[in-house]
Design a protein around this motif. Structure first.
Motif, PDB file in Angstrom:
ATOM      1  N   GLY A   1      32.354   6.679   6.701  1.00  0.00           N
ATOM      2  CA  GLY A   1      30.773   5.531   6.334  1.00  0.00           C
ATOM      3  C   GLY A   1      31.882   4.097   5.372  1.00  0.00           C
ATOM      4  O   GLY A   1      30.954   3.162   5.418  1.00  0.00           O
TER       5      GLY A   1
ATOM      6  N   LYS B   1      33.251   0.983   3.792  1.00  0.00           N
ATOM      7  CA  LYS B   1      33.777  -0.064   4.310  1.00  0.00           C
ATOM      8  C   LYS B   1      34.813  -0.768   3.383  1.00  0.00           C
ATOM      9  O   LYS B   1      34.658  -1.254   2.092  1.00  0.00           O
ATOM     10  CB  LYS B   1      32.692  -1.190   4.535  1.00  0.00           C
TER      11      LYS B   1
ATOM     12  N   HIS C   1      27.820 -10.440  19.301  1.00  0.00           N
ATOM     13  CA  HIS C   1      27.632  -9.526  17.932  1.00  0.00           C
ATOM     14  C   HIS C   1      28.871 -10.626  18.547  1.00  0.00           C
ATOM     15  O   HIS C   1      29.355 -10.628  17.064  1.00  0.00           O
ATOM     16  CB  HIS C   1      28.307  -8.295  17.747  1.00  0.00           C
TER      17      HIS C   1
ATOM     18  N   ASN D   1      27.108 -10.619  11.600  1.00  0.00           N
ATOM     19  CA  ASN D   1      26.927  -9.479  12.921  1.00  0.00           C
ATOM     20  C   ASN D   1      27.013  -8.820  12.556  1.00  0.00           C
ATOM     21  O   ASN D   1      27.192  -6.960  13.220  1.00  0.00           O
ATOM     22  CB  ASN D   1      27.173 -10.178  14.628  1.00  0.00           C
TER      23      ASN D   1
ATOM     24  N   ASP E   1      27.900  -6.843  10.027  1.00  0.00           N
ATOM     25  CA  ASP E   1      27.609  -6.059   9.027  1.00  0.00           C
ATOM     26  C   ASP E   1      25.804  -5.567   9.407  1.00  0.00           C
ATOM     27  O   ASP E   1      26.143  -4.439   9.673  1.00  0.00           O
ATOM     28  CB  ASP E   1      26.908  -7.035   8.080  1.00  0.00           C
ATOM     29  N   SER E   2      25.125  -6.126  11.047  1.00  0.00           N
ATOM     30  CA  SER E   2      24.796  -5.454  11.425  1.00  0.00           C
ATOM     31  C   SER E   2      25.278  -3.627  12.811  1.00  0.00           C
ATOM     32  O   SER E   2      24.471  -2.624  12.690  1.00  0.00           O
ATOM     33  CB  SER E   2      23.814  -6.258  12.138  1.00  0.00           C
TER      34      SER E   2
ATOM     35  N   SER F   1      27.341  -0.819  10.754  1.00  0.00           N
ATOM     36  CA  SER F   1      26.863  -0.702   9.653  1.00  0.00           C
ATOM     37  C   SER F   1      27.391   0.853   9.341  1.00  0.00           C
ATOM     38  O   SER F   1      27.212   1.516   8.723  1.00  0.00           O
ATOM     39  CB  SER F   1      25.093  -0.675   9.699  1.00  0.00           C
ATOM     40  N   ASP F   2      27.078   1.818  10.295  1.00  0.00           N
ATOM     41  CA  ASP F   2      27.332   3.612  10.609  1.00  0.00           C
ATOM     42  C   ASP F   2      28.441   3.929  10.801  1.00  0.00           C
ATOM     43  O   ASP F   2      28.883   5.120  11.169  1.00  0.00           O
ATOM     44  CB  ASP F   2      26.570   3.818  11.997  1.00  0.00           C
ATOM     45  N   LYS F   3      29.772   3.004  11.125  1.00  0.00           N
ATOM     46  CA  LYS F   3      31.303   2.767  11.113  1.00  0.00           C
ATOM     47  C   LYS F   3      31.767   2.763   9.377  1.00  0.00           C
ATOM     48  O   LYS F   3      31.287   2.435   8.912  1.00  0.00           O
ATOM     49  CB  LYS F   3      32.214   1.951  11.670  1.00  0.00           C
TER      50      LYS F   3
ATOM     51  N   ASN G   1      31.503  -8.378  -0.946  1.00  0.00           N
ATOM     52  CA  ASN G   1      30.477  -6.748  -1.422  1.00  0.00           C
ATOM     53  C   ASN G   1      30.919  -5.935  -0.401  1.00  0.00           C
ATOM     54  O   ASN G   1      31.032  -4.507  -0.101  1.00  0.00           O
ATOM     55  CB  ASN G   1      29.297  -6.969  -0.080  1.00  0.00           C
TER      56      ASN G   1
ATOM     57  N   ASP H   1      32.809  -2.582   0.153  1.00  0.00           N
ATOM     58  CA  ASP H   1      32.677  -1.177  -0.625  1.00  0.00           C
ATOM     59  C   ASP H   1      34.122  -0.406  -1.575  1.00  0.00           C
ATOM     60  O   ASP H   1      33.931  -0.226  -2.982  1.00  0.00           O
ATOM     61  CB  ASP H   1      32.660   0.592   0.198  1.00  0.00           C
TER      62      ASP H   1
END
Length: 594
Positions: A375, A377, A461, A527, A529-530, A533-535, A549, A551
């Motif tokens: 999860g 980034k 996207h 696009n 970022d949306s 989001s769960d990858k 931004n 992680d």
């Protein structure tokens, strides 16, 4: 023991490494052999019947009318028609035998091409590999199609005709048999020469194919630098070398053929001269002489065919050296029978990773340790040549580390089934690669799933929707060789859509927006970022504005991790990162020209 002997003799007629490709189709070989025996037996009967007809003509006591001769003529014509029919069926089955075998060889070679690891493809030219799968395979095909059938047929005729000659007259037969060892010696001597020159010729063909492939691929650069004449001159020199080698090879084969023919014809003249003396002395009757001569002609033709085949066999052995080498190349590690399932739940770990490239053993990664959580980034940055792409290649198992291990949830990735493992990754490569297929086919390439709602989402996207309706056939428009019908930005968006459509657990984006303008890049970033989001996202870039931004940002320098942290942390604590960032974001000053 006898079966093994015959099997070994048959195997000797094949290029060793490709023998296995012919075994599955041996039933066609057996059927062909059956009709070979039938057609050969009929041919062997023709001289006997012809001899009897001649004997009737020269024997006044038995020759009272033409009816018997007409009957013999009818039988001869019928036997010829039947013999030709059997020969046709024989050739058909041997053709099936060779075409299916060589077809399997070609398909297997292509499968191997796609299964060889990436380092193999990096060190071998496309033109060379293309030459093997076309030229070298065709050499094998030509050898084992009609030529192989003719060899077996001629061997059958040679053996039985020799037996018939010996039964008719031993003295005349011995004259013919004496020349066989001389021809066998010539075949051995010239065979080595032919094999050597054939190998050299085939290598030159591969080289010329490489030049064609490279020049057509680099046609834009050739025109820009005005080097058309230089490239034409280079290809002309290669072509001239091929011509010289081909002539050299042909001269060897021609000299071998002419030498064999000369020896056989000389033996034939001696036999005919001696036979005439024997007829005068009543040591042989005309009927036996006719039968002897016809069988001798069969033997000469058969021997010529056999020597020609073995000459071509030597040529094929030389020409297919590269083919054999490729068949023996090691492919990528196949899925283990007891391989672990790929179910990414926690972490990706690089443990003390080292990687060296090429014969010079250049170390591009050295003692690298890294952990990426599910999860996260994560961005990877660093100067050119710092090892960013190499790190991704290891994760995708395109290369094998020279030291250390890559693990997912504590399992060495080499213990995970390869197809299953790679199915968990979506990738946008720095080197954009599209197939000459439709836009939609390229987007769906990474998965067999057809999901219209997902397709609609990824088109939006990736911003492919912005240009797809302007294409001649919309989403069904072919993109050209490697996307040549699309702009750089359009290719990049199609590649991004392909990765998104795969819907994999781990997304790797390697300079995925480098060909986009700033406004489009920002739109796609929002696009993504949306959509992601769960990858787990691994992002390689030189544009620091895209990763502020994230992680975690990993700074690579000379194959080692220089620092790990957030954007703000690295600006303050890492000189390499701060230098790269400020070089990219320093204001541009325009000097006023006096």
């Amino acid at each position: 023991m006898k079966t093994d002997f015959i099997k070994n003799k048959v195997k000797a007629l094949f290029i060793d490494e490709i023998y296995a490709y012919f075994l599955p189709y041996r039933k066609y070989f057996v059927y062909g052999m059956l009709f070979l025996v039938l057609s050969g037996s009929l041919q062997l009967s023709l001289p006997l019947l012809l001899g009897k007809s001649v004997n009737l003509s020269f024997n006044p006591g038995t020759f009272t009318d033409t009816n018997t001769l007409m009957k013999h003529l009818g039988i001869l014509i019928g036997m010829l028609i039947l013999q030709f029919s059997f020969t046709f069926v024989r050739n058909y089955y041997f053709l099936l035998f060779s075409e299916k075998s060589v077809g399997t060889l070609k398909k297997d070679l292509f499968h191997k091409y796609l299964s060889y690891p990436l380092p193999f493809h990096n060190k071998n030219k496309v033109g060379d590999m293309l030459s093997v799968i076309t030229n070298d395979v065709m050499v094998v095909r030509e050898l084992y199609s009609s030529q192989f059938s003719d060899l077996l047929y001629s061997t059958f005729i040679l053996i039985f005709c020799t037996g018939i000659l010996i039964s008719i007259n031993l003295k005349l037969s011995l004259i013919l048999l004496i020349v066989f060892p001389a021809i066998i010696y010539l075949a051995s001597f010239f065979g080595k020469k032919i094999r050597k020159t054939s190998k050299e010729t085939q290598s030159l063909y591969a080289g010329s194919n490489s030049v064609i492939e490279e020049d057509l691929h680099q046609i834009r650069s050739i025109k820009i630098f005005g080097k058309e004449r230089k490239e034409v001159s280079l290809f002309a020199r290669l072509t001239e070398d091929i011509i010289q080698k081909t002539i050299h090879n042909s001269l060897f084969r021609s000299f071998f053929s002419l030498s064999s023919s000369f020896i056989i014809i000389a033996a034939l003249i001696v036999i005919l001269w001696y036979a005439c003396i024997m007829v005068v002395k009543n040591e042989i009757v005309i009927a036996d002489l006719v039968t002897f001569i016809v069988n001798m002609i069969f033997i000469i033709n058969s021997f010529s065919t056999i020597t020609q085949f073995f000459g071509n066999l030597e040529r094929s052995r030389g020409a297919t050296v590269r083919l054999v080498e490729l068949l023996n190349e090691k492919v990528e590690t196949e899925d283990f029978v007891n391989s672990s399932p790929m179910d990414f739940q926690h972490t990706i770990e690089f443990k003390n990773i080292s990687l060296s490239y090429g014969e010079a053993d250049v170390k591009v990664l050295d003692g690298l340790n890294l952990e990426i959580k599910k999860g996260e980034k994560v961005a990877i940055v660093g100067p050119n040549g710092s090892g960013k792409s190499s790190l991704l290649n290891l994760l995708l198992r395109l290369y094998t580390p020279t030291g250390g291990t890559v693990e997912i949830d504590g399992v060495n990735i080499n213990q995970i089934g390869l197809a299953n493992y790679r199915s968990k990754f979506g990738v946008v490569s720095q080197d954009l690669e599209l197939f000459n297929r439709s836009v939609i086919d390229n987007i769906r390439y990474g998965t067999e799933t057809i999901d219209d709602s997902r397709l609609e989402s990824v088109l939006a996207h990736s911003n492919v929707i912005d240009f797809i309706n302007d294409l001649p056939e919309k989403e069904h428009t072919k993109v050209g060789k490697n996307g040549s019908c699309l702009s750089g930005g359009q290719k990049q968006r199609v590649s991004l859509a392909r990765a998104l459509y795969k819907n994999a657990d781990i997304m790797i984006l390697d300079e995925a927006t480098s060909a986009l303008d700033s406004s489009l890049e920002e739109s796609i970033k929002a696009n993504l970022d949306s959509a992601l989001s769960d990858k787990t996202l691994i992002f390689v870039t030189h544009k620091f504005s895209l990763i502020e931004n994230f992680d975690k940002i990993i700074v690579l320098d000379s194959g080692k991790i220089s620092a790990i942290g957030t954007h703000q942390q690295l600006l303050q604590l890492n000189k390499t990162y701060a230098t790269l960032y400020h070089l990219q974001n320093r204001p541009v000053t325009i000097k006023k020209v006096a």
